[in-house]
Design an enzyme around this catalytic site. Structure first.
Site, PDB file in Angstrom:
ATOM      1  N   LYS A 190       0.816  -1.227   0.000  1.00 49.25           N
ATOM      2  CA  LYS A 190       0.000   0.000   0.000  1.00 49.25           C
ATOM      3  C   LYS A 190       0.848   1.274   0.000  1.00 49.25           C
ATOM      4  O   LYS A 190       0.402   2.306  -0.504  1.00 49.25           O
ATOM      5  CB  LYS A 190      -1.003  -0.006   1.163  1.00 49.25           C
ATOM      6  CG  LYS A 190      -0.431   0.198   2.548  1.00 49.25           C
ATOM      7  CD  LYS A 190      -0.663   1.574   3.101  1.00 49.25           C
ATOM      8  CE  LYS A 190      -0.134   1.792   4.494  1.00 49.25           C
ATOM      9  NZ  LYS A 190       1.073   1.181   4.966  1.00 49.25           N
ATOM     10  N   LYS A 237       8.191   1.857   2.857  1.00 50.31           N
ATOM     11  CA  LYS A 237       7.790   3.234   3.206  1.00 50.31           C
ATOM     12  C   LYS A 237       8.862   4.220   2.748  1.00 50.31           C
ATOM     13  O   LYS A 237       8.558   5.255   2.150  1.00 50.31           O
ATOM     14  CB  LYS A 237       7.588   3.374   4.724  1.00 50.31           C
ATOM     15  CG  LYS A 237       6.435   2.528   5.224  1.00 50.31           C
ATOM     16  CD  LYS A 237       6.179   2.768   6.702  1.00 50.31           C
ATOM     17  CE  LYS A 237       5.382   1.640   7.303  1.00 50.31           C
ATOM     18  NZ  LYS A 237       4.165   1.270   6.567  1.00 50.31           N
TER      19      LYS A 237
HETATM   20  P1  ADP Z   1       2.150  -0.579   8.480  1.00 48.20           P
HETATM   21  O1  ADP Z   1       1.001  -1.466   8.795  1.00 48.20           O
HETATM   22  O2  ADP Z   1       1.967   0.802   8.992  1.00 48.20           O
HETATM   23  O3  ADP Z   1       2.570  -0.625   7.035  1.00 48.20           O
HETATM   24  P2  ADP Z   1       4.563  -2.104   9.103  1.00 48.20           P
HETATM   25  O4  ADP Z   1       4.602  -3.102  10.207  1.00 48.20           O
HETATM   26  O5  ADP Z   1       4.555  -2.600   7.700  1.00 48.20           O
HETATM   27  O6  ADP Z   1       3.367  -1.127   9.384  1.00 48.20           O
HETATM   28  O7  ADP Z   1       5.836  -1.127   9.242  1.00 48.20           O
HETATM   29  C1  ADP Z   1       6.090  -0.418  10.462  1.00 48.20           C
HETATM   30  C2  ADP Z   1       7.091  -1.192  11.314  1.00 48.20           C
HETATM   31  O8  ADP Z   1       8.406  -1.089  10.762  1.00 48.20           O
HETATM   32  C3  ADP Z   1       7.285  -0.669  12.720  1.00 48.20           C
HETATM   33  O9  ADP Z   1       6.320  -1.179  13.600  1.00 48.20           O
HETATM   34  C4  ADP Z   1       8.685  -1.176  13.083  1.00 48.20           C
HETATM   35  O10 ADP Z   1       8.590  -2.343  13.865  1.00 48.20           O
HETATM   36  C5  ADP Z   1       9.301  -1.563  11.753  1.00 48.20           C
HETATM   37  N1  ADP Z   1      10.627  -1.029  11.500  1.00 48.20           N
HETATM   38  C6  ADP Z   1      11.616  -1.766  10.962  1.00 48.20           C
HETATM   39  N2  ADP Z   1      12.718  -1.045  10.794  1.00 48.20           N
HETATM   40  C7  ADP Z   1      12.440   0.205  11.214  1.00 48.20           C
HETATM   41  C8  ADP Z   1      13.199   1.415  11.252  1.00 48.20           C
HETATM   42  N3  ADP Z   1      14.452   1.465  10.821  1.00 48.20           N
HETATM   43  N4  ADP Z   1      12.609   2.524  11.753  1.00 48.20           N
HETATM   44  C9  ADP Z   1      11.335   2.475  12.185  1.00 48.20           C
HETATM   45  N5  ADP Z   1      10.570   1.344  12.169  1.00 48.20           N
HETATM   46  C10 ADP Z   1      11.104   0.221  11.678  1.00 48.20           C
HETATM   47 MG    MG Z   2       3.287  -2.351   5.947  1.00 43.83          MG
END
Ligand code: ADP
Ligand code: MG
Length: 310
Positions: free
Chosen positions: A211, A273
């Site tokens: 997404k 992201k």
């Molecule tokens: P969403 O449902 O918002 O797409 P995701 O779980 O796919 O969420 O992505 C967010 C997660 O990315 C955070 O909860 C965190 O655990 C993880 N993450 C991994 N590496 C990092 C980083 N370098 N900085 C911040 N978050 C990170």
């Molecule tokens: Mg995600």
């Protein structure tokens, strides 16, 4: 005198806007969780034209499990399940938005949730490498559905499906027209329904598009002013989860690429992201911010989150 049009804000809502860590994810829980991010978006709609996109990882995986546990009715392919999640989540966001707008005394604000499909390339190398985690997270690998590809993620072991790159958003013109008419548009749910071109027609594809990448493509094609990704952490960190973890307030494309290559951002969570933000800024985008769902308003005002800059 002609009124200056309001700037356009695209908010991509992460999974935690609906289901918080450790929750079962019942419908009442999902409605309750939505209120907080949606209230902020309702307020922002007074100053911005708004597009909302959202993920569907847990929901589409749950639908797939429900399919597989029932032998009585024909099975639905993944592309149809993605369409179902656009309907179910679109309805939840739309009705929550309606109440929050009412609470703020904003009575005339049209909103619409749009079934959206997104073109993918049949020759995308992603088709031979399932990478997108969906459905529940399991503590042990052997508890995950048998015979399906599974990967270890930060949340636990999860089933993974094919996740090709978005090429173009089919309804981009309609979305643009709607936001120009000051509709709040909920679209590209779950990354959009993946379709491949077949001559002048389209054929659904068994995959789930990320997404954040779909939202970046939409942000670029519609030409939004602010692309905001709202998730469950306050921004982008270096050494995430380690004692020397450090959140970044501003990062240039060059620095972000360096950190990506150093492995700071894992596939399937932070990496798409950061890549989505980089792609948007590189393709003439104005502002891209990664922030938490609690800080959507502050991040729009430049007071929170990680900004990716040229
Ligand atoms: P969403 O449902 O918002 O797409 P995701 O779980 O796919 O969420 O992505 C967010 C997660 O990315 C955070 O909860 C965190 O655990 C993880 N993450 C991994 N590496 C990092 C980083 N370098 N900085 C911040 N978050 C990170
Ligand atoms: Mg995600």
């Amino acid at each position: 005198m002609k009124e200056t049009p309001k700037p356009t804000l695209l908010v991509a809502l992460g999974g935690n806007a609906l289901i918080r860590k450790g929750e079962e994810g019942t419908v009442p829980q999902q409605f309750k969780n939505l209120a907080m991010p949606i209230r902020q978006i309702a307020k922002l709609s007074q100053d911005y034209r708004i597009i909302i996109t959202h993920g569907n990882g847990p929901q589409v995986g749950n639908l797939l499990l429900q399919q597989e546990s029932c032998q009585e009715v024909p099975k639905l392919p993944l592309e149809i399940l993605v369409a179902q999640t656009q309907g179910q989540i679109g309805y939840m966001i739309e009705s929550t938005l309606d109440s929050e707008l009412m609470d703020l005394g904003i009575h005339v604000k049209p909103l619409i949730s749009l079934i959206t499909y997104v073109v993918v390339d049949e020759n995308d190398p992603a088709f031979s490498d399932p990478s997108k985690p969906i459905g529940p997270a399991y503590k042990r690998k052997k508890d995950a559905p048998p015979g399906q590809p599974v990967r270890k993620t930060a949340k636990g072991f999860r089933r993974v499906v094919v996740s090709p790159q978005p090429v173009t958003i089919i309804e981009k013109r309609e979305i643009k027209k709607l936001i120009n008419a000051d509709f709040i548009v909920i679209c590209c749910g779950g990354g959009g329904i993946p379709v491949a071109r077949e001559g002048r027609a389209f054929q659904g594809v068994d995959a789930v598009i990320d997404k954040d990448l779909a939202s970046s493509k939409l942000a670029e094609e519609v030409g939004v002013d602010i692309f905001l990704i709202a998730t469950d952490v306050s921004g982008v960190a270096l050494n995430y989860g380690a004692p020397d973890q450090k959140y970044l307030r501003k990062v240039t494309i060059k620095e972000a690429q360096q950190y990506l290559s150093e492995g700071h951002f894992p596939a399937g969570s932070m990496s798409p992201k950061v890549e989505a933000a980089i792609q948007f800024i590189r393709n003439q985008g104005k502002r891209a911010v990664i922030t938490s769902i609690e800080e959507i308003e502050s991040a729009v005002n430049g007071e929170a989150g990680t900004e990716i800059t040229a």
